[in-house]
Structures are given as C-alpha cells and as structure tokens.
Design an enzyme around this catalytic site. Structure first.
Site, PDB file in Angstrom:
ATOM      1  N   HIS A  36       0.825  -1.203   0.000  1.00 52.30           N
ATOM      2  CA  HIS A  36       0.000   0.000   0.000  1.00 52.30           C
ATOM      3  C   HIS A  36       0.865   1.262   0.000  1.00 52.30           C
ATOM      4  CE1 HIS A  36      -3.787  -2.003   0.442  1.00 52.30           C
ATOM      5  NE2 HIS A  36      -3.561  -2.448   1.652  1.00 52.30           N
ATOM      6  N   TRP A  56      -3.201   7.210   7.489  1.00 51.95           N
ATOM      7  CA  TRP A  56      -2.613   6.345   6.466  1.00 51.95           C
ATOM      8  C   TRP A  56      -1.565   7.089   5.658  1.00 51.95           C
ATOM      9  CZ3 TRP A  56      -7.692   3.649   4.435  1.00 51.95           C
ATOM     10  CH2 TRP A  56      -8.034   2.618   5.333  1.00 51.95           C
TER      11      TRP A  56
END
Length: 267
Positions: A72, A131
């Site tokens: 990611h 994130w």
C-alpha cells in the site's frame, strides 16, 4: 526474476486480488487465519511487504519464477528501495472513493458516534490522514503516483503497468484474474479451468465465512475485514451534508474530480 507489486490505496481490493492469485498458484483454496491475515500459506504464494518487514527478511528476488507482492506504500517510499531494479511489473487496483469510505470505516472500527466526522475527515483530506503518515499517501496521491507512467518510472524505471478497477474485478472476476496472470507471466499457457477454480475458491462469501469461523476472532471487538463489496454507494447515511460535500469535492477539486472521472467515478 520479475518482481511485481500488487499496489492500491487501502480497501480497494488488494487483499482479494492477492488471494485470487495465491489460489491460482496453489490451485486450491488458500487457508486463512484472519487474525494473522497474510502470514503463513498466503504469504508463501503472494507476500505482503509489511509482513516481510516484520520477519526481518528480504524478498527472494533471486528465485526464477515471477513474484507478486502486496504493497500500500507510495512507490517513492524507501521501503521499496532494495527492489527498484528488480521491479518489472506493477498492478494497481483502483476503487471508487465512495466505496472506500465505508469499507475503511469498517476496518478502522469507527464508533457509531464518530461516523459522520470520519466521513467528513476523508472528504476534507482526500483520504485518511493517519494512512498518509504511514506512507500510503492520500487517495489522490496513491492513484497519481502509481498510475502516472512518468512518475512511476522515476522509482521503477524498468516496469510495466496494469491498472484494474475493483468494480471490473467484481463484475468479471475470471477475466480479471486471467489478465493479472497473463500480465505477471505466471504461466505461458493459462488453464481456464484452473482460473475458474481460483475464482470459486476466492469468492467473497467464502472469505467472509472463513472469517466467521476463525476461533481466534470470536471474542474480539472488531468489525469484519471482508464486507459485502458494494459499489457506487450513497454517502447520505453519514448525514445530510456528507453526500453534498462529496459532490462538491468532485466539482471543485480539479485533481480529485479528474482522477475520479478518469476511472468512471465522476458521480
């Protein structure tokens, strides 16, 4: 060896694609322990870069067969530095932000009284700020950095790119898996029956059932990892202003609106 990244912004189908590929490589249903998702047999077939780091090891880039690895992280993050020259393929999975918002909410275990604030946070920031701090970027950063060839080649100069939409994988899972396998070069001749077995073994209802049956999760206060996989959801359930705020974002933020429109998410 060809090293390939299976990349995405979180909650865009990366884990499902990884399970599909692992099921094809093993030609059987991948055994999942949801409390340690990715470790063990799934990691043997299609590793998760985070789990590799946890073990203190390196990816086996010297092995002869192609290796697909989940990430990611933004392509420029130094976590990818040891593998830049070995990287020859990237599959990037993109999903409608409308659907990333509720899926991420479930994974983040947002409390009911914080749901509206969470959705507003995502819209205001074009993603989840924690994130971003972890190195995943915001939704716009992730999509731009991984899918713009000029940007991607700054980090992985020898790579080819395949972009797949989550919605298309859901609509035609066998066809999408065929594209991934062919692109990655796993087999010179693809066995359509084996592809279909992998699709059947990786169906979302089976993943949800594996999660429900996992004894290690029965007494944990958490939301399920695998949801219903819904598409093009309204955000009105977060509050009367949230759907309007998202539509304003599409209209008024040129970068976000352009990316959303490029992948068919302009509404």
């Amino acid at each position: 060896m060809a090293l390939a990244w299976i990349a995405s912004y979180p909650k865009s189908g990366n884990t499902w694609a990884r399970i599909l590929l692992a099921s094809y490589l093993r030609d059987r249903q991948v055994e999942l322990r949801m409390a340690q998702l990715g470790r063990g047999r799934l990691d043997d077939a299609v590793p998760d870069l985070v789990n590799v780091l946890r073990t203190g090891t390196m990816l086996p880039v010297a092995q002869p067969r192609p290796l697909a690895v989940k990430t990611h992280f933004l392509p420029g993050r130094n976590i990818h530095d040891p593998y830049r020259d070995a990287t020859t393929k990237v599959i990037y999975l993109v999903r409608n932000p409308r659907d990333v918002i509720p899926s991420a909410e479930r994974m983040l275990n947002v409390s009911p009284d914080r749901r509206t604030a969470y959705a507003k946070h995502f819209i205001d920031n074009r993603g989840v700020v924690p994130w971003q701090r972890m190195g995943f970027g915001l939704w716009t950063e992730s999509v731009l950095e991984w899918t713009t060839p000029e940007r991607l080649h700054q980090y992985f100069p020898n790579t080819e790119l395949l972009v797949l939409r989550y919605e298309d994988i859901k609509r035609d899972t066998a066809g999408s898996l065929y594209k991934m396998i062919d692109f990655l070069g796993f087999d010179s001749e693809l066995d359509s029956d084996r592809v279909q077995r992998a699709v059947d073994n990786s169906a979302l209802d089976k993943m949800r059932d594996a999660e429900r049956r996992d004894d290690s999760l029965r007494h944990r206060d958490r939301n399920p990892f695998f949801g219903q996989g819904l598409s093009d959801q309204s955000l009105a359930g977060y509050g009367e202003d949230i759907e309007d705020a998202y539509r304003r974002l599409l209209r008024e933020d040129e970068e976000f609106g352009s990316l959303a429109g490029q992948y068919g998410y302009a509404n």
